[in-house]
Design an enzyme around this catalytic site. Structure first.
Site, PDB file in Angstrom:
ATOM      1  N   ASP A 176      44.806  85.439   3.443  1.00 44.90           N
ATOM      2  CA  ASP A 176      45.816  84.397   3.666  1.00 44.90           C
ATOM      3  C   ASP A 176      46.065  83.546   2.439  1.00 44.90           C
ATOM      4  O   ASP A 176      45.254  83.496   1.508  1.00 44.90           O
ATOM      5  CB  ASP A 176      45.355  83.462   4.788  1.00 44.90           C
ATOM      6  CG  ASP A 176      44.200  82.554   4.324  1.00 44.90           C
ATOM      7  OD1 ASP A 176      43.182  83.080   3.835  1.00 44.90           O
ATOM      8  OD2 ASP A 176      44.335  81.316   4.405  1.00 44.90           O
ATOM      9  N   ASP A 198      36.521  91.391   3.288  1.00 49.36           N
ATOM     10  CA  ASP A 198      37.874  91.690   2.821  1.00 49.36           C
ATOM     11  C   ASP A 198      37.921  91.807   1.301  1.00 49.36           C
ATOM     12  O   ASP A 198      38.432  92.769   0.743  1.00 49.36           O
ATOM     13  CB  ASP A 198      38.863  90.619   3.312  1.00 49.36           C
ATOM     14  CG  ASP A 198      38.359  89.197   3.060  1.00 49.36           C
ATOM     15  OD1 ASP A 198      37.291  89.019   2.434  1.00 49.36           O
ATOM     16  OD2 ASP A 198      39.039  88.243   3.490  1.00 49.36           O
ATOM     17  N   LYS A 227      38.083  84.768   8.670  1.00 48.82           N
ATOM     18  CA  LYS A 227      39.054  85.522   9.433  1.00 48.82           C
ATOM     19  C   LYS A 227      39.580  86.699   8.624  1.00 48.82           C
ATOM     20  O   LYS A 227      40.153  87.633   9.159  1.00 48.82           O
ATOM     21  CB  LYS A 227      40.240  84.615   9.775  1.00 48.82           C
ATOM     22  CG  LYS A 227      39.869  83.382  10.564  1.00 48.82           C
ATOM     23  CD  LYS A 227      41.084  82.455  10.683  1.00 48.82           C
ATOM     24  CE  LYS A 227      40.673  81.062  11.048  1.00 48.82           C
ATOM     25  NZ  LYS A 227      41.795  80.111  10.903  1.00 48.82           N
ATOM     26  N   ASP A 235      35.298  88.078  -4.701  1.00 50.18           N
ATOM     27  CA  ASP A 235      35.879  87.357  -5.835  1.00 50.18           C
ATOM     28  C   ASP A 235      34.716  86.904  -6.730  1.00 50.18           C
ATOM     29  O   ASP A 235      34.259  87.648  -7.601  1.00 50.18           O
ATOM     30  CB  ASP A 235      36.711  86.202  -5.277  1.00 50.18           C
ATOM     31  CG  ASP A 235      37.465  85.428  -6.327  1.00 50.18           C
ATOM     32  OD1 ASP A 235      37.425  85.819  -7.497  1.00 50.18           O
ATOM     33  OD2 ASP A 235      38.098  84.412  -5.983  1.00 50.18           O
ATOM     34  N   PHE A 275      45.411  86.081  -7.237  1.00 54.50           N
ATOM     35  CA  PHE A 275      45.270  85.658  -5.849  1.00 54.50           C
ATOM     36  C   PHE A 275      46.177  86.529  -4.983  1.00 54.50           C
ATOM     37  O   PHE A 275      47.389  86.550  -5.173  1.00 54.50           O
ATOM     38  CB  PHE A 275      45.624  84.179  -5.689  1.00 54.50           C
ATOM     39  CG  PHE A 275      45.303  83.679  -4.320  1.00 54.50           C
ATOM     40  CD1 PHE A 275      44.007  83.357  -3.969  1.00 54.50           C
ATOM     41  CD2 PHE A 275      46.306  83.562  -3.362  1.00 54.50           C
ATOM     42  CE1 PHE A 275      43.695  82.924  -2.686  1.00 54.50           C
ATOM     43  CE2 PHE A 275      46.005  83.125  -2.073  1.00 54.50           C
ATOM     44  CZ  PHE A 275      44.696  82.813  -1.746  1.00 54.50           C
ATOM     45  N   LYS A 292      37.555  92.004  -7.157  1.00 57.84           N
ATOM     46  CA  LYS A 292      38.351  91.567  -8.309  1.00 57.84           C
ATOM     47  C   LYS A 292      37.623  91.865  -9.606  1.00 57.84           C
ATOM     48  O   LYS A 292      36.434  91.598  -9.741  1.00 57.84           O
ATOM     49  CB  LYS A 292      38.618  90.066  -8.224  1.00 57.84           C
ATOM     50  CG  LYS A 292      39.692  89.712  -7.229  1.00 57.84           C
ATOM     51  CD  LYS A 292      40.092  88.263  -7.342  1.00 57.84           C
ATOM     52  CE  LYS A 292      40.914  87.855  -6.141  1.00 57.84           C
ATOM     53  NZ  LYS A 292      41.181  86.424  -6.088  1.00 57.84           N
TER      54      LYS A 292
HETATM   55  P1  IMP Z   1      33.961  84.740  -3.113  1.00 58.83           P
HETATM   56  O1  IMP Z   1      32.904  84.007  -2.373  1.00 58.83           O
HETATM   57  O2  IMP Z   1      34.469  83.976  -4.303  1.00 58.83           O
HETATM   58  O3  IMP Z   1      33.567  86.154  -3.481  1.00 58.83           O
HETATM   59  O4  IMP Z   1      35.229  84.822  -2.201  1.00 58.83           O
HETATM   60  C1  IMP Z   1      35.197  85.508  -1.026  1.00 58.83           C
HETATM   61  C2  IMP Z   1      36.187  84.972  -0.010  1.00 58.83           C
HETATM   62  O5  IMP Z   1      37.228  84.164  -0.596  1.00 58.83           O
HETATM   63  C3  IMP Z   1      36.891  86.149   0.611  1.00 58.83           C
HETATM   64  O6  IMP Z   1      36.203  86.592   1.742  1.00 58.83           O
HETATM   65  C4  IMP Z   1      38.262  85.588   0.927  1.00 58.83           C
HETATM   66  O7  IMP Z   1      38.245  85.013   2.212  1.00 58.83           O
HETATM   67  C5  IMP Z   1      38.495  84.525  -0.100  1.00 58.83           C
HETATM   68  N1  IMP Z   1      39.304  85.046  -1.225  1.00 58.83           N
HETATM   69  C6  IMP Z   1      38.882  85.399  -2.452  1.00 58.83           C
HETATM   70  N2  IMP Z   1      39.893  85.821  -3.223  1.00 58.83           N
HETATM   71  C7  IMP Z   1      40.996  85.748  -2.455  1.00 58.83           C
HETATM   72  C8  IMP Z   1      42.383  86.092  -2.672  1.00 58.83           C
HETATM   73  O8  IMP Z   1      42.812  86.565  -3.742  1.00 58.83           O
HETATM   74  N3  IMP Z   1      43.220  85.867  -1.623  1.00 58.83           N
HETATM   75  C9  IMP Z   1      42.802  85.369  -0.420  1.00 58.83           C
HETATM   76  N4  IMP Z   1      41.527  85.052  -0.179  1.00 58.83           N
HETATM   77  C10 IMP Z   1      40.622  85.246  -1.175  1.00 58.83           C
END
Ligand code: IMP
Length: 188
Positions: free
Chosen positions: A172, A113, A56, A116, A165, A144
């Site tokens: 969210d 969005d 979302k 990470d 975070f 990040k």
């Molecule tokens: P990744 O797979 O670790 O790159 O994370 C991607 C997903 O984790 C993003 O699309 C977000 O939905 C969620 N996410 C990662 N970091 C944050 C944060 O700092 N706040 C909120 N959601 C996050």
């Protein structure tokens, strides 16, 4: 806790957790999203790209980005899950709801969005490549810094942010704070 935003159209937000800092204010976000919309429009002029938003978290970004684009385009949605309510990735990605569009031969822009660990994007890129789009690019609002990460190509990037975070603008904490028009860091 109440937080006042600088732009007058927004209410005073009522939060259940204290906000430590506002990392990117609403006006700066809006300005950058407008620039990204123009950049993407220039790259795809003469084509009708398909913007794929990852639910979302990507939805607020998508609705602003599409209105910042001057060329015709289509949109679709994918829902994935990796956080399951907390502030740390679970390490596995699941597709909860798939695209309604056949992307074979299409010019696809994955609208994310935040990147990470890169796990979500690398998983989705692999899944979408198999469906043979004509082109596949990534537009991420946030990335990040200093996170151990799976290398993923980001073709259009809004901002690089510190490894904290963040919430707001679709992001969210425990499903809350997606409505905030800025990117903030909660004091958890
Ligand atoms: P990744 O797979 O670790 O790159 O994370 C991607 C997903 O984790 C993003 O699309 C977000 O939905 C969620 N996410 C990662 N970091 C944050 C944060 O700092 N706040 C909120 N959601 C996050």
């Amino acid at each position: 806790m109440q937080v006042r935003e600088s732009l007058p159209m927004y209410p005073v937000y009522e939060l259940d957790d204290p906000m430590k800092s506002i990392l990117i204010p609403a006006d700066r976000l809006q300005e950058r999203v407008r620039e990204l919309g123009q950049e993407i429009s220039e790259v795809y002029r003469g084509q009708v790209p398909l913007l794929v938003s990852i639910l979302k978290g990507g939805v607020v970004f998508l609705v602003d980005l599409m209105r910042a684009m001057s060329i015709p385009h289509h949109i679709d949605f994918l829902q994935v899950s990796s956080y399951e309510g907390g502030t740390k990735s679970t390490g596995t990605v699941r597709i909860l709801s798939d695209l309604g569009t056949n992307i074979e031969g299409r010019d696809v822009v994955l609208v994310e969005d935040i990147v990470d660990t890169g796990l979500t994007l690398s998983y989705l890129l692999k899944q979408l490549e198999i469906r043979q789009p004509r082109s596949l690019r990534v537009c991420a609002l946030l990335s990040k810094l200093d996170v151990p990460r799976i290398e993923v190509p980001i073709d259009f990037l809004g901002f690089e942010i510190p490894n904290e975070f963040v919430v707001g603008y679709g992001l969210d904490y425990d499903e809350k704070y997606r409505n905030l028009p800025y990117i903030g860091v909660l004091d958890l």
